[in-house]
Design a protein around this motif. Structure first.
Motif, mmCIF file in Angstrom:
data_model
loop_
_atom_site.group_PDB
_atom_site.id
_atom_site.type_symbol
_atom_site.label_atom_id
_atom_site.label_comp_id
_atom_site.label_asym_id
_atom_site.label_seq_id
_atom_site.Cartn_x
_atom_site.Cartn_y
_atom_site.Cartn_z
ATOM 1 N N VAL A 179 -3.854 6.743 2.646
ATOM 2 C CA VAL A 179 -3.160 5.506 2.287
ATOM 3 C C VAL A 179 -4.163 4.572 1.599
ATOM 4 N N LYS A 180 -3.743 4.000 0.473
ATOM 5 C CA LYS A 180 -4.609 3.090 -0.290
ATOM 6 C C LYS A 180 -3.841 1.810 -0.623
ATOM 7 N N GLN B 120 0.839 -1.201 0.000
ATOM 8 C CA GLN B 120 0.000 0.000 0.000
ATOM 9 C C GLN B 120 0.870 1.246 0.000
ATOM 10 N N HIS B 121 0.299 2.327 -0.530
ATOM 11 C CA HIS B 121 1.043 3.580 -0.663
ATOM 12 C C HIS B 121 0.158 4.783 -0.348
ATOM 13 N N CYS B 122 0.834 5.885 -0.038
ATOM 14 C CA CYS B 122 0.146 7.169 0.113
ATOM 15 C C CYS B 122 -0.229 7.655 -1.283
ATOM 16 N N VAL C 169 -9.476 5.071 8.984
ATOM 17 C CA VAL C 169 -8.723 5.358 7.765
ATOM 18 C C VAL C 169 -7.251 5.586 8.106
ATOM 19 N N ALA C 170 -6.346 5.057 7.268
ATOM 20 C CA ALA C 170 -4.902 5.246 7.503
ATOM 21 C C ALA C 170 -4.397 6.461 6.729
ATOM 22 N N TYR C 171 -3.572 7.271 7.399
ATOM 23 C CA TYR C 171 -2.966 8.444 6.751
ATOM 24 C C TYR C 171 -1.455 8.313 6.747
ATOM 25 N N LEU D 39 -1.653 -1.088 8.394
ATOM 26 C CA LEU D 39 -2.849 -0.911 7.567
ATOM 27 C C LEU D 39 -3.914 -1.941 7.942
ATOM 28 N N ARG D 40 -3.491 -3.165 8.164
ATOM 29 C CA ARG D 40 -4.459 -4.206 8.548
ATOM 30 C C ARG D 40 -5.194 -3.801 9.821
ATOM 31 N N GLN D 41 -4.436 -3.231 10.764
ATOM 32 C CA GLN D 41 -5.062 -2.800 12.023
ATOM 33 C C GLN D 41 -6.119 -1.729 11.759
#
Ligand code: CNA
Length: 278
Positions: free
Chosen positions: A177-178, A144-146, A167-169, A158-160
């Motif tokens: 993050v996607k 995954q990447h920003c 949402v992850a930043y 990310l899994r967490q």
């Protein structure tokens, strides 16, 4: 347009003739195209099945239209629906199906060309299909990447976030993050483009569990040579299947069709063993 003449390579347009062809030794390279339909029996909903598909069940995600969940511009404005969906699709909870194990058997028997998959559930890898034979055309949850600065992001973190529904930043620039899943309008992975010419070497194409509506993936089915038999295994007839001399249409669940095929090939026991191991 439906092809009315006699088949050119197969004896007739049915599964028995496909089995004969595979056993003949003339069929050395089998290519496979997979869609969400091969994972529904693992418990992962597909997109378009009328009542069970994700699109039929997305109302709670509050989307303007179903495809928006995989559109980069919508994601920028509201990443929550994608994260909610990711929670349902997250690898780790699911076991491969007999169909995935069948693809592995093709590799074990030395006849698998490339397995092109649209799925992001990584069940092909879990089934033991050699990684160098798999093209994950729509990416996967492996990395995954920003989306702003391109920095990579830790997989476990990310899994967490996905599990917690948050949402992850990006830790560098606070961009979103996607996972490296290909959204509508995004470029396909290099491996996809690099593998396309190999389709010219196909002796057989198996298309399983896909509505053949997402391009450019769907167009792979027309890139095998004219004389390459194509077999569709799906709940419903899709694409242009039936227009070529050696198109075989098998309607039903892929797991059932694959079991029949393996029985006729004498691979039944092998299939059971391969699947039990997963
Ligand atoms: P789709 O458009 O939802 O089509 C699925 C097709 O499979 C339909 O024609 C169904 O009739 C058929 N089908 C469903 N169950 C079975 C079964 N047991 N046996 C035979 N046929 C069956 O899915 P596509 O893959 O064609 O669409 C492309 C999208 C879906 C890709 O971009 C994927 O990333 C995406 N997707 C992936 C997953 C996954 O990774 N498992 C899940 C949901 C969606």
């Amino acid at each position: 347009t439906i092809y009315e003449g006699p088949p050119e390579v197969l004896e007739s347009r049915d599964l028995q003739s496909v089995v004969k062809y595979i056993k003949s030794g003339k069929c050395k390279r089998i290519f496979v195209m997979l869609g969400a339909g091969v994972s529904t029996t693992a418990g992962i909903p597909d997109f378009r099945s009328p009542e069970t598909g994700l699109y039929a069940n997305l109302a709670r995600l509050d989307l303007p239209y179903p495809e928006a969940v995989f559109e980069i511009n919508f994601f920028r404005s509201n990443p929550v629906p994608f994260y909610a969906l990711a929670r349902e699709l997250l690898p780790g909870h699911f076991r491969p199906t007999p169909t995935h194990s069948f693809v592995r058997l093709l590799a074990d028997h030395g006849v698998l060309g490339i397995c092109f998959t649209q799925n992001i559930d990584t069940l092909e890898r879990l089934a033991g299909v050699p990684p160098n034979r798999i093209v994950e055309a729509h990416g996967s949850f492996a990395t995954q990447h920003c989306i702003e600065c391109g920095a990579s992001y830790d997989n476990e973190k990310l899994r967490q976030h996905i599990k917690a529904g948050t949402v992850a930043y990006c830790e560098r620039c606070h961009g979103l993050v996607k996972p490296d899943i290909v959204f509508f309008g995004e470029a396909m992975p290099m491996a996809f483009h690099r593998s396309i010419p190999l389709l010219q070497t196909a002796d057989l194409l198996l298309v399983m569990g896909t509505s053949l509506t997402v391009h450019p993936f769907a167009s792979l089915a027309s890139m095998v040579p004219d004389r390459c038999p194509r077999v569709l295994m799906n709940l419903d007839a899709v694409g242009d299947f039936g227009c070529r001399s050696d198109d075989v249409i098998c309607l039903g669940k892929t797991d059932d069709i694959v079991r029949d095929l393996c029985k006729e090939l004498g691979w039944e026991e092998e299939l059971n063993i391969a699947w039990k191991k997963t």
